[in-house]
Design an enzyme around this catalytic site. Structure first.
Site, PDB file in Angstrom:
ATOM      1  NE  ARG A  38     -18.789 -11.148  42.075  1.00 14.10           N
ATOM      2  CZ  ARG A  38     -18.106 -12.185  42.522  1.00 14.10           C
ATOM      3  NH1 ARG A  38     -17.081 -12.013  43.338  1.00 14.10           N
ATOM      4  NH2 ARG A  38     -18.439 -13.411  42.172  1.00 14.10           N
ATOM      5  CE  LYS A 200     -16.463 -34.140  42.182  1.00 13.07           C
ATOM      6  NZ  LYS A 200     -16.380 -33.723  43.597  1.00 13.07           N
ATOM      7  N   GLY A 353     -20.978 -18.871  37.511  1.00 15.28           N
ATOM      8  CA  GLY A 353     -19.770 -19.694  37.474  1.00 15.28           C
ATOM      9  C   GLY A 353     -19.104 -19.824  36.124  1.00 15.28           C
ATOM     10  N   GLY A 376     -23.433 -20.205  42.984  1.00 15.10           N
ATOM     11  CA  GLY A 376     -24.083 -21.053  43.997  1.00 15.10           C
ATOM     12  C   GLY A 376     -25.535 -20.664  44.191  1.00 15.10           C
TER      13      GLY A 376
HETATM   14  P1  AMP Z   1     -18.714 -27.166  37.669  1.00 19.32           P
HETATM   15  O1  AMP Z   1     -18.051 -26.257  38.668  1.00 19.32           O
HETATM   16  O2  AMP Z   1     -19.287 -28.397  38.228  1.00 19.32           O
HETATM   17  O3  AMP Z   1     -19.652 -26.405  36.741  1.00 19.32           O
HETATM   18  O4  AMP Z   1     -17.536 -27.721  36.756  1.00 19.32           O
HETATM   19  C1  AMP Z   1     -16.753 -26.913  35.935  1.00 19.32           C
HETATM   20  C2  AMP Z   1     -15.498 -27.651  35.616  1.00 19.32           C
HETATM   21  O5  AMP Z   1     -15.821 -28.868  34.988  1.00 19.32           O
HETATM   22  C3  AMP Z   1     -14.590 -26.893  34.669  1.00 19.32           C
HETATM   23  O6  AMP Z   1     -13.433 -26.525  35.355  1.00 19.32           O
HETATM   24  C4  AMP Z   1     -14.286 -27.907  33.577  1.00 19.32           C
HETATM   25  O7  AMP Z   1     -12.936 -27.960  33.216  1.00 19.32           O
HETATM   26  C5  AMP Z   1     -14.723 -29.220  34.194  1.00 19.32           C
HETATM   27  N1  AMP Z   1     -15.089 -30.221  33.173  1.00 19.32           N
HETATM   28  C6  AMP Z   1     -15.958 -30.059  32.168  1.00 19.32           C
HETATM   29  N2  AMP Z   1     -16.000 -31.153  31.393  1.00 19.32           N
HETATM   30  C7  AMP Z   1     -15.134 -32.041  31.920  1.00 19.32           C
HETATM   31  C8  AMP Z   1     -14.736 -33.364  31.553  1.00 19.32           C
HETATM   32  N3  AMP Z   1     -15.252 -33.965  30.475  1.00 19.32           N
HETATM   33  N4  AMP Z   1     -13.831 -33.983  32.332  1.00 19.32           N
HETATM   34  C9  AMP Z   1     -13.322 -33.360  33.410  1.00 19.32           C
HETATM   35  N5  AMP Z   1     -13.655 -32.121  33.801  1.00 19.32           N
HETATM   36  C10 AMP Z   1     -14.557 -31.471  33.069  1.00 19.32           C
END
Ligand code: AMP
Length: 397
Positions: A38, A200, A353, A376
């Site tokens: 950064r 999610k 991220g 974000g």
């Molecule tokens: P996000 O912050 O929403 O982009 O989510 C990232 C996280 O989603 C990472 O830490 C991954 O390990 C998790 N992730 C990705 N695929 C899966 C899955 N099939 N089941 C559970 N967690 C997941």
């Protein structure tokens, strides 16, 4: 959104410049900087301001000290580090407002640099408190914001101060973020493909809704794919499913069809008996998903399908991993997508991220067109929101 003034447009000679940067760097137990990405990102703007003969006041937050002075979150280790990178003195202020800071600032000469102490040692920063904004603004003549990662927050240093100082311009890093993200959303070369993954659906609903009006294909992987698959009537065992979003998932699938967007979901999976790094695992298709297992990555057939779409794309936005890429056994889908994107001629934008972590881990960062510095902030930008830290900057016209 109207085009914003750039630091390149400003006459900076002899001016005191308040520059909001993102020096929110990781520190180890001994207080040493473990990753200076950064700081390196802000160097072009810092060098430009100094080269133009201005007096530079740098301001940032670090961590979450919650409005109280806490030495654990001091920016003090950044001053000598930055000084080494620039090969010139960087003075560290003991606070970001108050008589000591005012006196330091009053003694500045052209080319001098001061780093203010952590803005979040004052509750006024996150509250965008008018009195705190005024005290920060009184230090300088001109405002520059180079901290894209906090542009989605209307804090004192990102929004309030920008409204008090004129002109208020985008730094070079901020300008690059705005340019790439706006180009993708407003004027993309087609085929325009978005790849969304991560845990999610609920975190990415607004992004999907905004992108459905713009992209030609939407590739969905990661945990969020299982809510869509279940909504389509597939069995997904013990995979991550947001039961309260099943109806919404059906609605988004319906909208995609109506808008003639190809929404591709995984057709096969790497499944595990439990959520563990060394869990027993195997592949299965949508048709033979065992009830007791959970999907932790897209399967090889899906990786191939997604890669083929990416090969033909001209613009790609990627946000969120295709699986639990932190575990080696479930990282192949994410790395396959990273590789396909690296090999594609498309303008590729990696939106903050975990996808950035995956691209870095694969050593493919220099093969991407733009890697966003704000998770974000880039997500909110992709939702079509106007970020307060950008809105507050002076219009170019
Ligand atoms: P996000 O912050 O929403 O982009 O989510 C990232 C996280 O989603 C990472 O830490 C991954 O390990 C998790 N992730 C990705 N695929 C899966 C899955 N099939 N089941 C559970 N967690 C997941």
């Amino acid at each position: 959104m109207p085009e914003k003034l750039s630091v390149l447009d400003l006459d900076l000679k002899g001016k005191k410049v308040f520059c909001r940067v993102d020096f929110n760097v990781p520190l180890n137990e001994a207080g040493a900087i473990t990753d200076d990405t950064r700081i390196l990102g802000a160097l072009p703007t810092i060098r430009h301001i100094i080269d133009k003969g201005a007096q530079l006041i740098l301001a940032s937050h670090l961590g979450r000290p919650k409005g109280k002075h806490n030495p654990k979150y001091s920016l003090a280790p950044v001053a000598p580090h930055l000084s080494g990178l620039l090969n010139r003195n960087v003075a560290m202020a003991e606070d970001c407002i108050g008589p000591q800071v005012t006196s330091l600032v009053n003694q500045m000469e052209n080319g001098d640099i001061i780093l203010l102490e952590n803005l979040r040692f004052h509750a006024g920063e996150e509250k965008n408190d008018p009195d705190f904004c005024r005290q920060l603004a009184d230090l300088a003549d001109v405002y520059v914001n180079d901290a894209f990662g906090t542009a989605h927050r209307a804090h004192a240093s990102t929004e309030g101060v920008a409204r008090l100082l004129s002109p208020a311009a985008a730094g070079l890093l901020m300008e690059k973020e705005i340019r790439y993200l706006s180009q993708a959303l407003a004027n993309p070369s087609h085929p325009f493909v978005a790849i969304l993954g991560g845990a999610k659906v609920s975190d990415k609903i607004a992004v999907i809704e905004n992108l459905l009006g713009k992209v030609d294909s939407l590739l969905i992987g990661g945990g969020m794919a299982y809510t869509f698959l279940k909504a389509q009537g597939h069995h997904v065992g013990r995979s991550l499913v947001e039961e309260d979003r099943l109806e919404l998932a059906s609605e988004l699938l319906r909208q995609a069809e109506e808008k003639q967007v190809k929404m591709l979901l995984p057709t096969d999976h790497v499944i595990a008996s439990e959520f563990k790094e060394d869990a027993q695992h195997k592949t299965c298709s949508n048709q033979d998903f065992p009830a007791d297992w959970m999907g932790l990555d897209i399967g090889p057939e899906t990786s191939k399908t997604f890669s083929t779409v990416l090969q033909k794309a001209k613009t790609v936005i990627w946000n969120g991993p295709m699986g639990v890429f932190e575990f080696e056994a479930f990282s192949k889908g994410t790395f396959a997508v990273a590789k396909a994107l690296a090999e594609s001629e498309a303008l590729s934008i990696i939106g903050g991220g975990d996808s950035v972590a995956a691209v870095n881990k694969a050593g493919l960062n220099d093969k991407m067109t733009h890697i966003s510095t704000g998770g974000g902030a880039s997500l909110e930008f992709l939702e079509g929101k106007i970020l307060p830290g950008i809105a507050a900057l002076t219009d170019k016209s």
